[in-house]
Write a protein that holds these residues in place. Structure first.
Motif, PDB file in Angstrom:
ATOM      1  N   ASP A 198       0.826  -1.207   0.000  1.00 19.62           N
ATOM      2  CA  ASP A 198       0.000   0.000   0.000  1.00 19.62           C
ATOM      3  C   ASP A 198       0.853   1.246   0.000  1.00 19.62           C
ATOM      4  O   ASP A 198       0.401   2.290  -0.452  1.00 19.62           O
ATOM      5  CB  ASP A 198      -0.893   0.005   1.258  1.00 19.62           C
ATOM      6  N   ARG A 199       2.019   1.071   0.560  1.00 18.07           N
ATOM      7  CA  ARG A 199       2.862   2.235   0.635  1.00 18.07           C
ATOM      8  C   ARG A 199       3.204   2.754  -0.751  1.00 18.07           C
ATOM      9  O   ARG A 199       3.435   3.919  -0.949  1.00 18.07           O
ATOM     10  CB  ARG A 199       4.122   1.890   1.394  1.00 18.07           C
ATOM     11  N   ARG A 200       3.259   1.847  -1.695  1.00 25.93           N
ATOM     12  CA  ARG A 200       3.610   2.278  -3.038  1.00 25.93           C
ATOM     13  C   ARG A 200       2.382   2.613  -3.855  1.00 25.93           C
ATOM     14  O   ARG A 200       2.397   3.513  -4.656  1.00 25.93           O
ATOM     15  CB  ARG A 200       4.433   1.184  -3.707  1.00 25.93           C
ATOM     16  N   THR A 201       1.347   1.861  -3.643  1.00 27.13           N
ATOM     17  CA  THR A 201       0.152   2.162  -4.444  1.00 27.13           C
ATOM     18  C   THR A 201      -0.612   3.292  -3.770  1.00 27.13           C
ATOM     19  O   THR A 201      -1.601   3.119  -3.085  1.00 27.13           O
ATOM     20  CB  THR A 201      -0.735   0.932  -4.553  1.00 27.13           C
ATOM     21  N   THR A 202      -0.086   4.450  -3.962  1.00 23.96           N
ATOM     22  CA  THR A 202      -0.668   5.585  -3.259  1.00 23.96           C
ATOM     23  C   THR A 202      -1.695   6.312  -4.091  1.00 23.96           C
ATOM     24  O   THR A 202      -2.240   7.313  -3.650  1.00 23.96           O
ATOM     25  CB  THR A 202       0.425   6.569  -2.891  1.00 23.96           C
ATOM     26  N   VAL A 203      -1.903   5.818  -5.296  1.00 28.12           N
ATOM     27  CA  VAL A 203      -2.851   6.569  -6.129  1.00 28.12           C
ATOM     28  C   VAL A 203      -4.283   6.336  -5.695  1.00 28.12           C
ATOM     29  O   VAL A 203      -5.175   7.052  -6.101  1.00 28.12           O
ATOM     30  CB  VAL A 203      -2.692   6.206  -7.600  1.00 28.12           C
ATOM     31  N   GLY A 204      -4.418   5.328  -4.924  1.00 28.89           N
ATOM     32  CA  GLY A 204      -5.783   5.017  -4.543  1.00 28.89           C
ATOM     33  C   GLY A 204      -6.479   4.222  -5.610  1.00 28.89           C
ATOM     34  O   GLY A 204      -5.853   3.714  -6.531  1.00 28.89           O
ATOM     35  N   ASP A 205      -7.752   4.164  -5.508  1.00 26.83           N
ATOM     36  CA  ASP A 205      -8.516   3.298  -6.401  1.00 26.83           C
ATOM     37  C   ASP A 205      -8.969   4.110  -7.597  1.00 26.83           C
ATOM     38  O   ASP A 205     -10.151   4.320  -7.819  1.00 26.83           O
ATOM     39  CB  ASP A 205      -9.702   2.717  -5.618  1.00 26.83           C
ATOM     40  N   VAL A 206      -8.024   4.608  -8.326  1.00 28.54           N
ATOM     41  CA  VAL A 206      -8.393   5.388  -9.507  1.00 28.54           C
ATOM     42  C   VAL A 206      -7.690   4.761 -10.698  1.00 28.54           C
ATOM     43  O   VAL A 206      -6.617   4.145 -10.559  1.00 28.54           O
ATOM     44  CB  VAL A 206      -7.982   6.864  -9.374  1.00 28.54           C
ATOM     45  N   PRO A 207      -8.266   4.921 -11.877  1.00 29.58           N
ATOM     46  CA  PRO A 207      -7.592   4.382 -13.076  1.00 29.58           C
ATOM     47  C   PRO A 207      -6.274   5.127 -13.328  1.00 29.58           C
ATOM     48  O   PRO A 207      -6.181   6.331 -13.083  1.00 29.58           O
ATOM     49  CB  PRO A 207      -8.603   4.607 -14.183  1.00 29.58           C
ATOM     50  N   MET A 208      -5.323   4.390 -13.865  1.00 31.72           N
ATOM     51  CA  MET A 208      -3.995   4.962 -14.008  1.00 31.72           C
ATOM     52  C   MET A 208      -3.926   5.986 -15.107  1.00 31.72           C
ATOM     53  O   MET A 208      -3.066   6.852 -15.104  1.00 31.72           O
ATOM     54  CB  MET A 208      -2.984   3.836 -14.296  1.00 31.72           C
ATOM     55  N   TRP A 209      -4.806   5.900 -16.034  1.00 30.29           N
ATOM     56  CA  TRP A 209      -4.693   6.840 -17.159  1.00 30.29           C
ATOM     57  C   TRP A 209      -4.973   8.272 -16.735  1.00 30.29           C
ATOM     58  O   TRP A 209      -4.707   9.215 -17.464  1.00 30.29           O
ATOM     59  CB  TRP A 209      -5.584   6.417 -18.329  1.00 30.29           C
ATOM     60  N   TRP A 210      -5.520   8.423 -15.533  1.00 28.46           N
ATOM     61  CA  TRP A 210      -5.670   9.790 -15.043  1.00 28.46           C
ATOM     62  C   TRP A 210      -4.313  10.507 -14.946  1.00 28.46           C
ATOM     63  O   TRP A 210      -4.241  11.705 -15.021  1.00 28.46           O
ATOM     64  CB  TRP A 210      -6.306   9.767 -13.633  1.00 28.46           C
ATOM     65  N   TYR A 211      -3.298   9.674 -14.765  1.00 29.52           N
ATOM     66  CA  TYR A 211      -1.958  10.258 -14.580  1.00 29.52           C
ATOM     67  C   TYR A 211      -1.175  10.300 -15.866  1.00 29.52           C
ATOM     68  O   TYR A 211       0.027  10.541 -15.877  1.00 29.52           O
ATOM     69  CB  TYR A 211      -1.191   9.450 -13.534  1.00 29.52           C
ATOM     70  N   ASN A 212      -1.839  10.039 -16.977  1.00 26.24           N
ATOM     71  CA  ASN A 212      -1.114   9.954 -18.239  1.00 26.24           C
ATOM     72  C   ASN A 212      -0.378  11.237 -18.558  1.00 26.24           C
ATOM     73  O   ASN A 212       0.698  11.228 -19.122  1.00 26.24           O
ATOM     74  CB  ASN A 212      -2.076   9.623 -19.376  1.00 26.24           C
ATOM     75  N   GLU A 213      -0.930  12.364 -18.225  1.00 31.69           N
ATOM     76  CA  GLU A 213      -0.332  13.634 -18.616  1.00 31.69           C
ATOM     77  C   GLU A 213       0.645  14.154 -17.589  1.00 31.69           C
ATOM     78  O   GLU A 213       1.188  15.236 -17.760  1.00 31.69           O
ATOM     79  CB  GLU A 213      -1.446  14.664 -18.826  1.00 31.69           C
ATOM     80  N   TYR A 214       0.801  13.458 -16.497  1.00 41.73           N
ATOM     81  CA  TYR A 214       1.667  13.965 -15.425  1.00 41.73           C
ATOM     82  C   TYR A 214       2.958  13.166 -15.394  1.00 41.73           C
ATOM     83  O   TYR A 214       2.979  11.998 -15.807  1.00 41.73           O
ATOM     84  CB  TYR A 214       0.970  13.855 -14.065  1.00 41.73           C
ATOM     85  N   PRO A 215       3.969  13.779 -14.854  1.00 38.61           N
ATOM     86  CA  PRO A 215       5.229  13.031 -14.724  1.00 38.61           C
ATOM     87  C   PRO A 215       5.176  12.043 -13.576  1.00 38.61           C
ATOM     88  O   PRO A 215       6.019  11.176 -13.473  1.00 38.61           O
ATOM     89  CB  PRO A 215       6.250  14.134 -14.460  1.00 38.61           C
ATOM     90  N   HIS A 216       4.222  12.154 -12.720  1.00 38.11           N
ATOM     91  CA  HIS A 216       4.190  11.275 -11.565  1.00 38.11           C
ATOM     92  C   HIS A 216       2.961  10.382 -11.647  1.00 38.11           C
ATOM     93  O   HIS A 216       2.051  10.615 -12.442  1.00 38.11           O
ATOM     94  CB  HIS A 216       4.138  12.095 -10.273  1.00 38.11           C
ATOM     95  N   VAL A 217       3.013   9.369 -10.825  1.00 35.97           N
ATOM     96  CA  VAL A 217       1.838   8.511 -10.691  1.00 35.97           C
ATOM     97  C   VAL A 217       1.425   8.501  -9.221  1.00 35.97           C
ATOM     98  O   VAL A 217       1.905   7.712  -8.433  1.00 35.97           O
ATOM     99  CB  VAL A 217       2.097   7.084 -11.183  1.00 35.97           C
ATOM    100  N   GLY A 218       0.655   9.408  -8.841  1.00 36.10           N
ATOM    101  CA  GLY A 218       0.134   9.427  -7.462  1.00 36.10           C
ATOM    102  C   GLY A 218       1.136   9.975  -6.477  1.00 36.10           C
ATOM    103  O   GLY A 218       2.120  10.622  -6.860  1.00 36.10           O
ATOM    104  N   TYR A 219       0.826   9.759  -5.214  1.00 35.19           N
ATOM    105  CA  TYR A 219       1.609  10.343  -4.130  1.00 35.19           C
ATOM    106  C   TYR A 219       1.869   9.265  -3.111  1.00 35.19           C
ATOM    107  O   TYR A 219       1.066   8.356  -2.920  1.00 35.19           O
ATOM    108  CB  TYR A 219       0.822  11.476  -3.469  1.00 35.19           C
ATOM    109  N   ASP A 220       3.004   9.433  -2.445  1.00 28.92           N
ATOM    110  CA  ASP A 220       3.258   8.482  -1.374  1.00 28.92           C
ATOM    111  C   ASP A 220       2.668   9.003  -0.081  1.00 28.92           C
ATOM    112  O   ASP A 220       1.988  10.050  -0.068  1.00 28.92           O
ATOM    113  CB  ASP A 220       4.753   8.188  -1.236  1.00 28.92           C
ATOM    114  N   LEU A 221       2.949   8.296   0.994  1.00 27.71           N
ATOM    115  CA  LEU A 221       2.287   8.657   2.251  1.00 27.71           C
ATOM    116  C   LEU A 221       2.693  10.030   2.729  1.00 27.71           C
ATOM    117  O   LEU A 221       1.944  10.683   3.455  1.00 27.71           O
ATOM    118  CB  LEU A 221       2.620   7.625   3.324  1.00 27.71           C
ATOM    119  N   ASP A 222       3.845  10.455   2.319  1.00 27.78           N
ATOM    120  CA  ASP A 222       4.296  11.777   2.762  1.00 27.78           C
ATOM    121  C   ASP A 222       3.875  12.858   1.792  1.00 27.78           C
ATOM    122  O   ASP A 222       4.424  13.968   1.824  1.00 27.78           O
ATOM    123  CB  ASP A 222       5.810  11.779   2.910  1.00 27.78           C
ATOM    124  N   ALA A 223       2.964  12.504   0.922  1.00 22.43           N
ATOM    125  CA  ALA A 223       2.406  13.448  -0.031  1.00 22.43           C
ATOM    126  C   ALA A 223       3.434  13.930  -1.040  1.00 22.43           C
ATOM    127  O   ALA A 223       3.288  14.996  -1.605  1.00 22.43           O
ATOM    128  CB  ALA A 223       1.767  14.632   0.688  1.00 22.43           C
TER     129      ALA A 223
END
Lengths: 831, 419
Positions: A198-223
């Motif tokens: 869980d520590r790595r899957t910080t994007v939550g329960d959202v589809p990954m393509w939401w992050y297609n335009e961003y350099p990152h994929v979600g956030y870790d626990l420290d935001a």
């Protein structure tokens, strides 16, 4: 063995390694933690480091971790390889801790271990909470320790890129050897709890393509942003495919975008799933079958099957049993042993009478229930003051009087002599104080006080509850008509059966027939002319088939035809025909006593023309006459005739009877019962009821009156109203008793007449006072309910002449109208 | 309190249904303690302004809240519970002129019944005689035909010289008489025998073909008024010479439990009767059955029906006159008129005005009533010295009443141009 068991075992077996894995993890995290601080520092230092560190972290997180694990596994597996040792060295403090924990060496000194423990604590804190919240106490130490560490770390990080490439090359080289450690590592990852992932899957329960335009994929626990792993093009893929022997089992994690090399176990799992086997390879599909339940009856059946659920639950019946016991205890039906023992102990103890206790149960209540306060003494007045106002002081004259009354001191104005003193101090002692106190005590003691029970009865409570006269309508309320025509007082009146006509007889010797509704005198019959006396009584024959009026004129009883204007011609004719010829008398033997009493006389034609149909001469004047309800009999009462006072005449047979042979007293009047063959005979004080068929006395009614004047029978026949000259009306309920049911004293003078209404529950009484009292007399069919008598109305009877006022009363047969024969020569109709 | 009321100013508006007396429809402010006479002068003044063609002053009556104004306006409104704040609508109508005493016809005995026609007055007496008078007071004829007091008389028809009238008596018979006016001779044509007891009341139907009698034998009988013998009379009865020309009733309506005291025709087919059994009954003549029944709580002495307003007034054994509407299903009295101090013996509607009727009572008063004034009669026609036994208003110009002081008094209704 079931899978969870094996899992447990695995956990245990891996516990050995958990040390290492933990230790491996800890430096990782410390790495991150340092990265964290680095980030802060980077912010302080400048941009150069930040990007680097981030990149390092991202790439390192994947590759480093892998490598670390690989390295560690290597180290765990094999003896410390030199190259790895170097790597470890290059890793710095992280490795140091590793070695530290693993070997538990003491070389580095207690300070180092201390610091590490603190550090690890801090790390663990960092795992759970954001790193920013570290203890203030630690910060100083950390600062001192971390600075050198950072300086140490800075170097390896700068080297990481080169080192990772080297390591990659190494791993590729050792591909065959590494398979196993990789597996191990994977096993650790899968074996570990899911919160590691869980520590790595910080994007939550959202589809990954939401992050297609961003350099990152979600956030870790420290935001912090989790950067996307470097994208590879096809050439990279191709190269990797060529280079990486694990490429075939590398898949991209959709959640993190990272490449994951599937372990051998995963592959096995996939294979098993594909083939349709149970995923767990340890599952034995072909376990030997234990026949727990068999159809064969066993001598000692195997009972290793799991217990039924109810064996774990409390028993219901026991619960009820206990409930019953508890209830019995509560209610005191049963007693516990303790209570029983207590009781026994009490029984053994000796009982002493509490001599000094109060005699009553509650001393506080004693005397309060029936407390009678002592009478209060009057408050002292001004005269009793030590310095009374001058007007209270006795002057000379009063003093003289005071002295004069010395013999009778209770007659004095005061019980003491008001005296003036200059001050309260000057007041002498009261010489009679002791004596008066003593007397007062004596008063209180010797004159016992008692509560006087006083009943509060108002006059209204004594008056019986009667219905309001307004609810008992109709009853006559006003005088509406006066029938004028008589020249002397009117003795008697009667209605014809329909109520259309009225007949009246008076002292002027005439019998008059009136029209009821208009007051018109229709006919005047000179009845008393022959006898030379007034008409004492008149009575219209109650039978509708007979148009006949009986009139008592002196000694004669005349049966008169009321005449053509007053009755229907046909009826008159029929009556005349009936009375014209006397029936044959030969079968009747009249004894001398009767014949001397009453004689049926032949009616002369001139008398016939005047309306006289039958004339019966008596030996004494008639005082009262009454028709039988059927109209065949007339009962005549003679004055001063002793035993022959009551004579009954039968018209159809022209016969007279003397029902009584002995003198019972002065007969006032006699009446027929309306339905039964009974005769009411009123003597001076008693009313006797005779049965005419059986010829016997039925009952004797004691009126309590001094002199009966008249009586009337209720149309139901069970109630009798008697009027008396001593101002009383006496109601007898014949079914109730032979004593009066009620005695009504409504009149101020002698009551001369009473009458019942035939339809309405009304009766009236009138007499010598100029009042006619109309009363409601309801007789109920219900035997349990007594008659209800309510005086309703006092009607003024006008015309008082020489002590006489109203001589007779009659009710209209259908309407609630009352007719009174008055002494002022009139008849008055009240409605 | 009256002083307090006197201060109040009222907004009133005058309306009328008589167009010739219309005044402008504008509200007027008047003192609340005005009497009807004050309003009268006000209206007359207004009329003078608006309509100069009316020279003489006209007497008006004033209607407020559906009742005739007899007291001051304030008291009237207080009785009615009407607010003095609103604009009050006062309807006024020409007052019925006071009837003037015209004549007093002396009889030998109590006058028990009377019926007037255009020129002739018929009266029945307790001395068994019937008298015919002209409206001018001329005694035409005394007819000794009955053997008992005559209780009911009525004109049936006038046909040239021949006048037909009916009489009912306590001798259980009703008689049809023909009076030749010119020869002044009277002839008893038919004797109607069918009642067991005395005939108390008599009424001739509007078309004059039948008449109804009510009797003490509790029956109402319907008779034909035709002078000739009908075919339905049995031959043997006709042959009896000593009975003369007798007739039997067409229909006997049995139902009353006590004497029938009053009978009236409502239309060709309906007879209304009142009885001493506290009932008013409506009979269907064709079917000979009961149509409707209205219960009172006192014995009825008389009833009259007015086709103008379809309601009946009754005199009963008390001092009240009651107005019933037979169309309302319940027997609730619509209005009670109370002013007599003795029993009311006779009531008669006006034949021309739907709101006026005449009553005669044992207090010696004949009263002229307006239905909208239940407590005060329009006029007391006094003059009788004893019980008034009968009254009649069949001739709209004559108010006739007979009394036990042996007189028949005629009041003349003055010229009255409402119709």
């Amino acid at each position: 063995m079931p899978p969870f068991r094996s899992g447990l075992l695995k956990r245990k077996s891996s516990n050995k390694e958990s040390n290492s894995s933990d230790s491996e993890k800890v430096p990782d995290q410390s790495d991150e933690g340092s990265g964290d601080e680095e980030l802060i520092q980077g912010a302080l230092n400048g941009e150069d480091d930040a990007t680097d560190s981030e990149h390092e972290e991202e790439s390192g997180a994947a590759s480093d971790q892998e490598q670390d694990a690989v390295l560690f596994d290597d180290s765990a597996d094999s003896t410390f390889g030199d190259d790895e040792q170097v790597d470890n060295d290059s890793e710095g403090s992280s490795d140091l801790t590793d070695s530290e924990e693993e070997s538990g060496d003491e070389n580095d000194g207690s300070s180092e271990t201390d610091e590490e423990s603190v550090d690890s604590g801090a790390e663990s804190g960092a795992v759970q909470t954001p790193s920013g919240v570290s203890d203030a106490s630690d910060t100083e130490k950390k600062d001192t320790k971390q600075k050198p560490r950072k300086t140490r770390q800075a170097k390896p990080k700068s080297e990481t890129t080169e080192a990772s490439i080297d390591r990659l090359a190494d791993t590729i080289g050792k591909a065959s050897v590494k398979t196993q450690p990789v597996e191990k590592k994977d096993e650790y990852e899968s074996g570990d709890t899911s919160d590691e992932e869980d520590r790595r899957t910080t994007v939550g329960d959202v589809p990954m393509w939401w992050y297609n335009e961003y350099p990152h994929v979600g956030y870790d626990l420290d935001a912090r942003q989790v950067l996307r792993p470097p994208q590879r093009d096809h050439i990279d893929d191709f190269l990797k495919k060529c280079e990486d022997p694990d490429f075939w089992r590398t898949v991209r994690d959709p959640n993190t975008g990272q490449d994951v090399v599937l372990s051998k176990q995963d592959l096995e799992l996939i294979r098993r799933l594909r083939e349709g086997h149970v995923p767990d390879p340890t599952h034995d599909e072909y376990q030997p079958w234990v026949e727990w339940f068999s159809r064969e009856v066993l001598a000692t059946p195997l009972r290793a099957f799991p217990e039924h659920k109810r064996s774990f639950l409390p028993s219901r019946s026991e619960q009820q049993q206990i409930g019953r016991i508890v209830h019995a205890l509560k209610m005191g039906w049963t007693k516990t042993r303790k209570q029983l023992a207590e009781e026994r102990r009490k029984k053994r103890e000796k009982q002493f009478y509490n001599l000094w206790g109060s005699s009553e149960a509650d001393p506080a209540q004693r005397g309060l229930q029936r407390h009678i306060p002592a009478p209060r003494r009057a408050l002292p007045g001004h005269a009793e003051s030590y310095n009374p106002p001058p007007e209270y002081l006795l002057d000379k004259q009063e003093m003289k009087e005071w002295d004069k009354l010395s013999e009778t001191p209770w007659k004095r104005k005061y019980t003491f002599l008001p005296t003036r003193h200059s001050s309260l101090r000057a007041v002498p002692a009261y010489e009679r104080y002791t004596r008066e106190r003593f007397l007062r005590c004596l008063d209180l003691y010797l004159a016992p006080r008692a509560i006087k029970m006083r009943l509060t009865i108002t006059a209204d409570d004594l008056v019986p509850k009667l219905p309001s006269p307004r609810d008992l309508q109709p009853f006559p309320t006003t005088e509406v008509l006066q029938f004028k025509g008589h020249t002397e007082l009117v003795r008697s009146v009667d209605f014809d059966p329909t109520g259309q006509y009225i007949v009246s007889g008076g002292d002027d010797g005439t019998v008059r027939v009136w029209e009821c509704s208009s007051g018109r005198c229709l006919r005047t019959l000179r009845a008393g002319a022959g006898a030379g006396a007034g008409v004492a009584r008149v009575g219209w024959a109650p039978s509708a088939a007979l148009a006949l009026v009986a009139a008592a004129a002196g000694r004669a009883l005349l049966l008169l035809a009321p005449g053509a204007p007053a009755v229907a011609a046909r009826l008159a004719e029929r009556t005349d025909r009936l009375l014209e010829a006397a029936p044959p008398q030969h079968d009747v033997t009249v004894d001398e006593r009767t014949s001397s009493c009453a004689q049926w006389q032949h009616v002369a034609p001139e008398q016939w023309a005047q309306g006289v149909r039958i004339s019966i001469q008596h030996f004494k004047p008639i005082t009262h006459l009454a028709w039988h309800a059927r109209g065949d009999y007339v009962c005549v009462t003679l004055a001063e005739a002793a035993s022959r006072a009551v004579v009954v005449h039968q018209l159809s047979r022209r016969r007279s009877q003397l029902p009584f042979s002995r003198n019972k007293g002065l007969v006032q009047c006699a009446l027929f019962h309306p339905t039964r063959p009974q005769l009411f005979v009123a003597t001076q004080r008693v009313v006797r009821v005779y049965d005419l068929v059986k010829q016997e006395l039925v009952r004797k009614l004691l009126t309590g009156a001094q002199w009966i004047s008249n009586m009337a029978v209720h149309p139901g026949g069970d109630n009798l109203l008697v009027s008396s000259y001593d101002r009383k009306c006496i109601w007898f309920d014949l079914e109730l008793s032979s004593k009066p049911y009620q005695t009504l004293r409504l009149h101020g003078g002698a009551v001369r007449s009473v009458a019942f209404h035939r339809r309405y529950p009304l009766f009236a009484s009138a007499g010598d006072d100029d009042k006619i009292v109309v009363s409601h007399g309801m007789v109920y069919n219900d035997l349990l309910q007594n008659p209800l008598l309510v005086p309703l109305k006092q009607l003024r009877a006008g015309g008082r002449r020489s002590e006489l006022c109203v001589l007779d009363l009659r009710w209209h047969p259908a309407q609630a109208w009352l007719l009174a024969a008055c002494a002022d020569h009139t008849l008055r109709l009240y409605a | 309190m009256s002083a307090e009321i006197a201060e109040v100013q009222l907004q009133v508006r005058f309306i009328t249904k008589q167009e010739q007396y219309a005044v402008p429809d504008s509200p007027y402010a008047i003192q609340s303690n005005v009497q009807s006479s004050d309003l009268n002068t006000l209206i007359n003044a207004l009329l003078k302004e608006t309509n100069p063609s009316i020279e003489k002053t006209v007497e008006f009556d004033f209607l407020t809240c559906g009742e005739l104004l007899c007291t001051s306006l304030a008291e009237h409104l207080q009785d009615k519970g009407v607010s003095t704040e609103d604009t009050l609508e006062i309807e006024y109508l020409e007052r019925f002129p006071a009837p003037a005493p015209q004549d007093c016809l002396m009889h030998d005995d109590w006058v028990s019944t009377v019926h007037a026609h255009s020129n002739w007055i018929l009266s029945g007496c307790y001395d068994n005689s019937i008298h015919i008078w002209s409206t001018k007071g001329q005694h035409k004829l005394a007819i000794p035909g009955h053997t008992s007091p005559v209780k009911a008389v009525s004109w049936v028809s006038f046909n040239g010289d021949q006048a037909v009238f009916a009489s009912g008596s306590h001798d259980q018979s009703a008689m049809l008489w023909v009076w030749n006016v010119t020869r002044n001779s009277v002839d008893c044509v038919v004797t109607c025998r069918g009642h067991e007891k005395g005939v108390e009341c008599l009424a001739v139907s509007a078309d004059g073909n039948r008449f109804a009698t009510g009797s003490w034998d509790n029956n109402v009988c319907l008779w034909s008024t035709s002078l000739s013998d009908e075919d339905n009379v049995p031959a043997k009865k006709r042959s009896k010479p000593e009975l003369g020309n007798t007739r039997e009733p067409l229909t006997i309506l049995k139902g009353h439990r006590e004497a029938v005291s009053g009978v009236q025709w409502m239309d060709f087919n309906t007879v209304l009767s009142s009885g001493w059994d506290h009932l008013l009954k409506l009979w269907d003549c064709e079917l000979g059955g009961l149509k409707q029944e209205v219960a009172g709580n006192k014995a009825f002495f008389d009833v009259d029906w007015s086709p103008l307003n379809n309601s009946m007034i009754t005199a009963s054994a008390d001092r009240h006159i009651r107005l019933y509407d037979p169309r309302s299903t319940d027997s609730i009295v619509k209005t009670t008129f109370t002013s007599h101090t003795g029993w009311v013996q006779s009531v008669r509607w006006s034949k021309t005005r739907d709101t006026l009727f005449l009553s005669a009572g044992y207090d010696g008063q004949v009263k002229l009533w307006e239905t909208r004034s239940p407590r005060t009669p329009l006029y007391d026609l006094s003059g009788h010295e004893d019980k008034v036994l009968c009254c009649d208003w069949s001739n709209p110009a004559l108010l006739v009443s007979g009394s036990s002081d042996n007189t028949l008094r005629i009041f003349k209704a003055k010229h009255y141009e409402s119709t």
